[in-house]
Motif scaffolding. Sequence first.
Motif, PDB file in Angstrom:
ATOM      1  N   HIS A  43      97.517  57.458  44.114  1.00 11.03           N
ATOM      2  CA  HIS A  43      97.970  57.736  42.749  1.00 11.03           C
ATOM      3  C   HIS A  43      99.215  58.610  42.754  1.00 11.03           C
ATOM      4  N   LEU A  44      99.179  59.710  43.497  1.00  8.33           N
ATOM      5  CA  LEU A  44     100.298  60.648  43.509  1.00  8.33           C
ATOM      6  C   LEU A  44     101.519  60.065  44.205  1.00  8.33           C
ATOM      7  N   HIS A  46     102.630  57.133  44.194  1.00  8.20           N
ATOM      8  CA  HIS A  46     103.330  56.145  43.375  1.00  8.20           C
ATOM      9  C   HIS A  46     103.862  56.733  42.075  1.00  8.20           C
ATOM     10  N   LEU A  47     103.736  58.039  41.896  1.00  7.67           N
ATOM     11  CA  LEU A  47     104.300  58.686  40.716  1.00  7.67           C
ATOM     12  C   LEU A  47     105.706  59.181  41.028  1.00  7.67           C
ATOM     13  N   SER A  78     101.639  63.722  33.281  1.00  7.90           N
ATOM     14  CA  SER A  78     102.024  62.773  34.308  1.00  7.90           C
ATOM     15  C   SER A  78     103.113  61.860  33.756  1.00  7.90           C
ATOM     16  N   THR A  79     103.548  60.930  34.579  1.00 14.00           N
ATOM     17  CA  THR A  79     104.520  59.933  34.138  1.00 14.00           C
ATOM     18  C   THR A  79     103.818  58.591  34.046  1.00 14.00           C
ATOM     19  N   VAL A  80     103.872  57.985  32.869  1.00 14.84           N
ATOM     20  CA  VAL A  80     103.201  56.706  32.629  1.00 14.84           C
ATOM     21  C   VAL A  80     104.239  55.721  32.109  1.00 14.84           C
ATOM     22  N   GLN A 120     106.750  51.070  37.573  1.00  8.41           N
ATOM     23  CA  GLN A 120     106.710  52.450  38.068  1.00  8.41           C
ATOM     24  C   GLN A 120     105.948  52.521  39.382  1.00  8.41           C
ATOM     25  N   TYR A 121     104.847  51.798  39.482  1.00  7.76           N
ATOM     26  CA  TYR A 121     104.039  51.796  40.701  1.00  7.76           C
ATOM     27  C   TYR A 121     104.848  51.274  41.885  1.00  7.76           C
ATOM     28  N   ALA A 171      98.119  54.086  32.221  1.00  7.28           N
ATOM     29  CA  ALA A 171      98.261  54.510  33.612  1.00  7.28           C
ATOM     30  C   ALA A 171      97.582  53.510  34.546  1.00  7.28           C
ATOM     31  N   ARG A 320     104.674  66.174  40.936  1.00  4.11           N
ATOM     32  CA  ARG A 320     104.633  64.857  40.317  1.00  4.11           C
ATOM     33  C   ARG A 320     103.583  64.795  39.206  1.00  4.11           C
ATOM     34  N   GLU A 321     102.719  65.802  39.180  1.00  8.40           N
ATOM     35  CA  GLU A 321     101.701  65.843  38.133  1.00  8.40           C
ATOM     36  C   GLU A 321     101.267  67.288  37.957  1.00  8.40           C
TER      37      GLU A 321
END
Length: 487
Positions: A43-44, A46-47, A78-80, A120-121, A171, A320-321
Amino acid sequence: MKRYLYLWHRWLGIGLCLFMALWFFSGVVMLYVGYPKLTPREHLSHLPVLSLQDCCVDLSVALAAADPQRAPASIRLSTVAGEPRYLFSYPGRSNVAVDARTGQRVNFSDRDWALAAARQYDPLAAAVYRGPVQEDLWSHSRALDADRPLQRVQLADADGTLLYISGQTGAVVRDARALERGWNLVGAWLHWLYPLRGIGVDGWWSNLLIYLSLTATLMAVLGAVIGVLRWRISKPYRSGSRSPYRGFARWHHIGGLLFGVLAITWIFSGLMSMNPWRIFSSSTPLDTAAYQSGPLQAQAFPISAARALSRFADEGLVARELEWRLVGGEGYLIGHDGGGRTRVLSMVDGQVHNRLPREVLERAAQAVLPQGRMHSELLDSYDFYYYARAEQSMLGHLEKRLPVLRVRFDDPQQTWLHLDLYTGEMLGVLDQPKRVSRWLFALLHSWDWLPLLQRRPVWDIWMIVFSVGGLILSVSGVVLGWRRLRK
């Protein structure tokens, strides 16, 4: 009496040996390929780095937009789909996203948002929208309930990744690579009898697994008793053999003597994994919500997200988050970078720390049982009740960092808490029923025993050899059962 033992074992085996063969075979696959999941590290990684240009609205505004009546269980920034978003989770309810620039609640439900999340991913892979789904082969996990319905996007990357995107927040919540999906058809999907899901028997699925496992355990115990009774130790049979059987029956008899006990423990521990009749559930659980000492509210976090990012950058962490956390009534902002590292910004002194002070966690833990005696210890190495597993295992994605603080209470359940010094998170609650489950499930089923786990490939050899033994025992039983039915 012996005749009834034989009859019960024979007819139970005709019905159940095929299931046992499938369980042993798929269990070997699961040693190396787990059910698809998006791990925290994935998860992290790919942010993008959090960019707060022209951002962000105050946390109080975002909280009011999400749900002014209820306090959330967790808050993240986070970034979505390329945009900064506050993400809120609520117990028993759907997750919520709020635009961090406008303070407006955002609902993600269409194709364009799903494709933006996929870009984004992986910005380099072409993406194909596969439509919405409530639940399918790779999204049975109850952990996804707060994000349903899910949007699916297929990436044209080297791994053939299928993404599942939250229909509530936008997300990415699960990735399933083609290799994972292929092996899982003969792995976890088969092992947990997921083919029975989605065909109208979902409400019976859990009970079906429980009673199949219970009956298979009884069958294996009867087989072990018969195997011992039929084996002649002092005086061989007329053929010179100590077993009266030939062909597959002989394989079945000797295989049962060699691997029967382990087969019994594996089937029984599989039964225990289902927590049958809630035997491992706590009768009087502690009020662990008291660990926070209050709801997550904006007043506890006077430092803005932009200021927090600047403070983290000064200390060498490119976040990143961000995650808001309340520990013992004191607010903390946790910064996560792309490699899984964290830093803690205290709302009390405004300083960035590598980890929370031990005394802060101890005070918060004492609030869980104010009148009880408490003992704490700092674990610098793994032990029988706190250890890490390979990422593909069922709970291997959960971070188990060291050192960790273990708190023991003198309540009737003799409850233990494991507290993460790096984030303040309560990693787990272990009372007597759960410690019994640790013995009857985790130890007996996957041999979570440090002398084996820390000596790979000894653990692998142990698991594979005995799984093959159980498979031989089961397949020979299938053949014998088929022959009996043909007659």
